[in-house]
Design a protein around this motif. Structure first.
Motif, PDB file in Angstrom:
ATOM      1  N   ALA A  80     -10.414   8.320  64.927  1.00 17.84           N
ATOM      2  CA  ALA A  80      -8.974   7.876  65.298  1.00 17.84           C
ATOM      3  C   ALA A  80      -8.320   7.547  63.616  1.00 17.84           C
ATOM      4  O   ALA A  80      -8.951   7.161  62.874  1.00 17.84           O
ATOM      5  CB  ALA A  80      -9.210   6.360  66.029  1.00 17.84           C
ATOM      6  N   ASP A  81      -6.989   7.965  63.979  1.00 17.79           N
ATOM      7  CA  ASP A  81      -6.268   7.611  62.853  1.00 17.79           C
ATOM      8  C   ASP A  81      -5.467   6.217  62.932  1.00 17.79           C
ATOM      9  O   ASP A  81      -5.320   5.364  61.840  1.00 17.79           O
ATOM     10  CB  ASP A  81      -5.070   8.478  62.743  1.00 17.79           C
ATOM     11  N   ILE A 144       5.537  -3.560  68.573  1.00 15.19           N
ATOM     12  CA  ILE A 144       5.973  -2.158  68.633  1.00 15.19           C
ATOM     13  C   ILE A 144       6.636  -1.826  67.147  1.00 15.19           C
ATOM     14  O   ILE A 144       6.481  -0.871  66.670  1.00 15.19           O
ATOM     15  CB  ILE A 144       7.399  -2.207  69.512  1.00 15.19           C
ATOM     16  N   GLU A 145       7.284  -2.890  66.278  1.00 17.63           N
ATOM     17  CA  GLU A 145       7.527  -2.535  64.964  1.00 17.63           C
ATOM     18  C   GLU A 145       6.286  -2.393  63.926  1.00 17.63           C
ATOM     19  O   GLU A 145       6.637  -1.319  63.174  1.00 17.63           O
ATOM     20  CB  GLU A 145       8.564  -3.808  64.509  1.00 17.63           C
ATOM     21  N   ASP A 146       5.354  -2.915  64.286  1.00 18.26           N
ATOM     22  CA  ASP A 146       4.109  -2.780  63.378  1.00 18.26           C
ATOM     23  C   ASP A 146       3.561  -1.737  63.349  1.00 18.26           C
ATOM     24  O   ASP A 146       3.132  -0.753  62.511  1.00 18.26           O
ATOM     25  CB  ASP A 146       3.215  -3.934  63.498  1.00 18.26           C
ATOM     26  N   VAL A 147       3.507  -1.171  64.696  1.00 16.22           N
ATOM     27  CA  VAL A 147       2.669   0.232  65.198  1.00 16.22           C
ATOM     28  C   VAL A 147       3.624   1.296  64.533  1.00 16.22           C
ATOM     29  O   VAL A 147       3.315   2.463  64.273  1.00 16.22           O
ATOM     30  CB  VAL A 147       2.529   0.256  66.714  1.00 16.22           C
ATOM     31  N   GLU A 148       5.184   1.058  64.878  1.00 14.23           N
ATOM     32  CA  GLU A 148       5.981   2.118  64.344  1.00 14.23           C
ATOM     33  C   GLU A 148       6.010   2.398  62.911  1.00 14.23           C
ATOM     34  O   GLU A 148       5.836   3.443  62.578  1.00 14.23           O
ATOM     35  CB  GLU A 148       7.562   1.935  65.164  1.00 14.23           C
ATOM     36  N   HIS A 149       5.908   1.208  62.198  1.00 14.84           N
ATOM     37  CA  HIS A 149       5.464   1.547  60.895  1.00 14.84           C
ATOM     38  C   HIS A 149       4.212   2.352  60.287  1.00 14.84           C
ATOM     39  O   HIS A 149       4.314   3.119  59.714  1.00 14.84           O
ATOM     40  CB  HIS A 149       5.744   0.171  60.049  1.00 14.84           C
ATOM     41  N   ALA A 150       3.331   1.675  60.973  1.00  9.32           N
ATOM     42  CA  ALA A 150       1.906   2.509  60.883  1.00  9.32           C
ATOM     43  C   ALA A 150       2.000   3.926  61.115  1.00  9.32           C
ATOM     44  O   ALA A 150       1.604   4.779  60.532  1.00  9.32           O
ATOM     45  CB  ALA A 150       0.865   1.934  61.630  1.00  9.32           C
ATOM     46  N   LEU A 151       2.790   4.386  62.302  1.00 12.38           N
ATOM     47  CA  LEU A 151       2.633   5.788  62.563  1.00 12.38           C
ATOM     48  C   LEU A 151       3.598   6.479  61.745  1.00 12.38           C
ATOM     49  O   LEU A 151       3.481   7.678  61.344  1.00 12.38           O
ATOM     50  CB  LEU A 151       3.502   6.044  63.997  1.00 12.38           C
ATOM     51  N   GLU A 152       4.696   6.117  61.279  1.00  6.21           N
ATOM     52  CA  GLU A 152       5.611   6.542  60.128  1.00  6.21           C
ATOM     53  C   GLU A 152       4.587   6.944  58.909  1.00  6.21           C
ATOM     54  O   GLU A 152       4.819   7.967  58.185  1.00  6.21           O
ATOM     55  CB  GLU A 152       6.567   5.547  59.619  1.00  6.21           C
ATOM     56  N   MET A 153       3.920   5.780  58.530  1.00  9.21           N
ATOM     57  CA  MET A 153       3.023   6.117  57.269  1.00  9.21           C
ATOM     58  C   MET A 153       2.094   7.194  57.470  1.00  9.21           C
ATOM     59  O   MET A 153       1.671   7.841  56.500  1.00  9.21           O
ATOM     60  CB  MET A 153       2.445   4.895  57.004  1.00  9.21           C
ATOM     61  N   LEU A 154       1.388   7.214  58.618  1.00 12.22           N
ATOM     62  CA  LEU A 154       0.303   8.191  58.859  1.00 12.22           C
ATOM     63  C   LEU A 154       0.824   9.545  59.278  1.00 12.22           C
ATOM     64  O   LEU A 154       0.206  10.545  58.598  1.00 12.22           O
ATOM     65  CB  LEU A 154      -0.444   7.720  60.131  1.00 12.22           C
ATOM     66  N   VAL A 161      11.459  10.586  64.862  1.00  8.21           N
ATOM     67  CA  VAL A 161      10.837  10.443  66.281  1.00  8.21           C
ATOM     68  C   VAL A 161      10.533   8.926  66.474  1.00  8.21           C
ATOM     69  O   VAL A 161      10.680   8.529  67.640  1.00  8.21           O
ATOM     70  CB  VAL A 161       9.818  11.429  66.637  1.00  8.21           C
ATOM     71  N   TYR A 162       9.584   8.521  65.729  1.00  9.50           N
ATOM     72  CA  TYR A 162       8.703   7.033  66.117  1.00  9.50           C
ATOM     73  C   TYR A 162       9.977   6.061  65.753  1.00  9.50           C
ATOM     74  O   TYR A 162      10.038   5.263  66.933  1.00  9.50           O
ATOM     75  CB  TYR A 162       7.885   6.903  64.875  1.00  9.50           C
ATOM     76  N   ARG A 163      10.996   6.112  65.087  1.00 12.71           N
ATOM     77  CA  ARG A 163      11.828   5.330  64.988  1.00 12.71           C
ATOM     78  C   ARG A 163      12.711   5.211  66.097  1.00 12.71           C
ATOM     79  O   ARG A 163      13.254   3.957  66.758  1.00 12.71           O
ATOM     80  CB  ARG A 163      12.887   5.425  63.739  1.00 12.71           C
ATOM     81  N   ALA A 164      13.278   6.434  66.487  1.00 11.58           N
ATOM     82  CA  ALA A 164      13.971   6.272  68.250  1.00 11.58           C
ATOM     83  C   ALA A 164      13.193   6.062  69.165  1.00 11.58           C
ATOM     84  O   ALA A 164      13.894   5.233  70.103  1.00 11.58           O
ATOM     85  CB  ALA A 164      14.463   7.898  68.022  1.00 11.58           C
ATOM     86  N   SER A 165      12.234   6.209  69.157  1.00 10.91           N
ATOM     87  CA  SER A 165      11.396   5.762  70.300  1.00 10.91           C
ATOM     88  C   SER A 165      11.001   4.190  70.408  1.00 10.91           C
ATOM     89  O   SER A 165      11.091   3.595  71.369  1.00 10.91           O
ATOM     90  CB  SER A 165       9.960   6.449  70.284  1.00 10.91           C
ATOM     91  N   ALA A 166      10.903   3.578  69.154  1.00 17.01           N
ATOM     92  CA  ALA A 166      10.692   2.230  68.980  1.00 17.01           C
ATOM     93  C   ALA A 166      12.151   1.411  69.304  1.00 17.01           C
ATOM     94  O   ALA A 166      12.070   0.564  70.266  1.00 17.01           O
ATOM     95  CB  ALA A 166      10.168   1.805  67.474  1.00 17.01           C
ATOM     96  N   GLU A 167      13.200   2.159  68.941  1.00 15.42           N
ATOM     97  CA  GLU A 167      14.403   1.452  69.123  1.00 15.42           C
ATOM     98  C   GLU A 167      14.863   1.547  70.726  1.00 15.42           C
ATOM     99  O   GLU A 167      15.350   0.688  70.921  1.00 15.42           O
ATOM    100  CB  GLU A 167      15.501   2.284  68.306  1.00 15.42           C
ATOM    101  N   LYS A 168      14.546   2.618  71.488  1.00 20.79           N
ATOM    102  CA  LYS A 168      14.532   2.734  72.635  1.00 20.79           C
ATOM    103  C   LYS A 168      13.763   1.472  73.545  1.00 20.79           C
ATOM    104  O   LYS A 168      14.322   0.886  74.430  1.00 20.79           O
ATOM    105  CB  LYS A 168      14.393   4.102  73.354  1.00 20.79           C
ATOM    106  N   LEU A 169      12.671   1.404  73.025  1.00 16.71           N
ATOM    107  CA  LEU A 169      11.756   0.448  73.732  1.00 16.71           C
ATOM    108  C   LEU A 169      12.256  -0.977  73.363  1.00 16.71           C
ATOM    109  O   LEU A 169      12.133  -1.724  74.524  1.00 16.71           O
ATOM    110  CB  LEU A 169      10.342   0.373  73.010  1.00 16.71           C
ATOM    111  N   LEU A 170      12.794  -1.305  72.424  1.00 20.80           N
ATOM    112  CA  LEU A 170      13.169  -2.618  71.928  1.00 20.80           C
ATOM    113  C   LEU A 170      14.638  -2.839  72.589  1.00 20.80           C
ATOM    114  O   LEU A 170      15.048  -3.984  73.054  1.00 20.80           O
ATOM    115  CB  LEU A 170      13.147  -2.757  70.410  1.00 20.80           C
ATOM    116  N   GLN A 171      15.343  -1.938  72.848  1.00 25.49           N
ATOM    117  CA  GLN A 171      16.771  -2.066  73.551  1.00 25.49           C
ATOM    118  C   GLN A 171      16.351  -2.303  74.890  1.00 25.49           C
ATOM    119  O   GLN A 171      17.172  -3.126  75.579  1.00 25.49           O
ATOM    120  CB  GLN A 171      17.518  -0.636  73.520  1.00 25.49           C
ATOM    121  N   ASP A 172      15.430  -1.644  75.653  1.00 22.86           N
ATOM    122  CA  ASP A 172      14.911  -2.141  76.961  1.00 22.86           C
ATOM    123  C   ASP A 172      14.190  -3.528  77.126  1.00 22.86           C
ATOM    124  O   ASP A 172      14.835  -4.217  78.096  1.00 22.86           O
ATOM    125  CB  ASP A 172      13.875  -1.202  77.560  1.00 22.86           C
ATOM    126  N   LEU A 173      13.622  -3.867  76.061  1.00 21.82           N
ATOM    127  CA  LEU A 173      13.229  -5.320  76.122  1.00 21.82           C
ATOM    128  C   LEU A 173      14.448  -6.200  75.876  1.00 21.82           C
ATOM    129  O   LEU A 173      14.451  -7.442  76.588  1.00 21.82           O
ATOM    130  CB  LEU A 173      12.288  -5.484  74.843  1.00 21.82           C
TER     131      LEU A 173
END
Length: 328
Positions: A80-81, A144-154, A161-173
């Motif tokens: 796994a990555d 969500i912020e920590d995972v999104e940052h890790a995905l960007e680095m990887l 895409v990762y930033r937009a998806s995280a922003e959508k989740l956090l807006q829903d929250l």
């Protein structure tokens, strides 16, 4: 000329055959992401880019606290990555050991270790409660912020895409946070440790968690302590997990003492934490405070009792007036 063409054609074929065995650059590969608990799956799956794969080790309905890693699980984790863990179940401890020994080369994110995360303590034992940390909304946001940052680095090419998806989740929250019903100033008794985080999210002050750990039975003294809190508090919410060992007893206590009772689904039956919080918000919004008997000083005062008191006062007043007029 013909010989030259044959040679060139042969060289091209050889190059194509060699190309098949050349590893594709990591920037063109999808990521393999492993989540340990079922209620993390959908949230992380909402973040990923095309080509990424999210794998859930423990399926909904299974008890992660009793889960043991299989050889195929270990092989998957080693490939796994990114591994996302709640960091407290025995099999998650084993994953940490594999990472510390250098057998896992992917990035390991453990929820309790994320900077800024709020970790509650069990009200009775004062021991850290690692169960359901992400059900406190600020902790979910940090995850969500920590995972999104890790995905960007990887996988930098998918950063947008990762930033937009995280922003959508956090807006829903954020929308859920602004609409959920709060119980500011109310006390709470809950049956299982994960519901402590849910109750705090609802604005409740949790005075007792009946189960001291997921695998520790609730004792008669635990029930006695719970009833003492429920009977003496003016505003108290009793929250039980549907199908749990304590559900019926807590429901009966709440009924007898006029407390508000809420039954919630087991979080382990859900594939996503945000979806679970949405369900909680919906259930709470449908609870009627009219069903709660008003309490004062720990004693329940029912409507018939109030009517009786009023009639008694009226009767005494009439008698006193009659005696006063008779003396005149």
């Amino acid at each position: 000329m013909r010989r030259t063409l044959v040679v060139l054609f042969t060289v091209v074929l050889l190059l194509l055959q060699i190309a098949v065995y050349i590893p594709v650059a990591s920037s063109g590969n999808g990521l393999t992401i492993v989540v340990t608990f079922p209620f993390l799956y959908e949230d992380i799956d909402e973040l990923v880019c095309k080509g990424d794969a999210v794998v859930n080790l423990v399926k909904p309905g299974m008890d992660p606290h009793e889960y043991l890693l299989t050889p195929s699980d270990i092989d998957l984790i080693k490939r796994a990555d990114l591994i996302i863990s709640t960091g407290h179940a025995p099999f998650e401890t084993r994953i940490r050991e594999l990472a510390e020994s250098g057998q896992i080369h992917g990035k390991l994110i453990e929820l309790p270790s994320i900077s800024g995360v709020t970790i509650l303590r069990h009200p009775q034992t004062n021991v850290t409660n690692y169960h359901g940390i992400q059900f406190y909304s600020r902790n979910y946001e940090l995850l969500i912020e920590d995972v999104e940052h890790a995905l960007e680095m990887l996988r930098p090419e998918c950063a947008s895409v990762y930033r937009a998806s995280a922003e959508k989740l956090l807006q829903d929250l954020a929308a859920l946070n602004s609409s959920v019903r709060r119980f500011s100033g109310w006390l709470a008794v809950v049956d299982l440790p994960p519901l402590q985080y849910v109750a705090v999210w609802l604005g409740l002050d949790v005075k007792q968690v009946l189960a001291r750990e997921e695998d520790v039975p609730i004792t008669p003294q635990d029930y006695t302590n719970a009833e003492s809190i429920i009977s003496s508090a003016k505003h108290v919410v009793v929250i039980a997990t549907i199908g749990s060992a304590a559900e019926d007893k807590l429901r009966d206590m709440a009924r007898r003492h006029g407390a508000l009772f809420i039954a919630l689904p087991n979080p382990l039956t859900y594939n996503g934490s945000l979806e679970y919080l949405r369900t909680v918000a919906q259930i709470v919004s449908n609870v009627s405070l009219a069903t709660v008997t008003q309490q004062a000083g720990g004693s329940s005062v029912s409507t018939p009792m109030l009517v009786g008191v009023v009639l008694f006062v009226i009767a005494v007043s009439i008698i006193m007036m009659y005696l006063w007029f008779k003396r005149r």
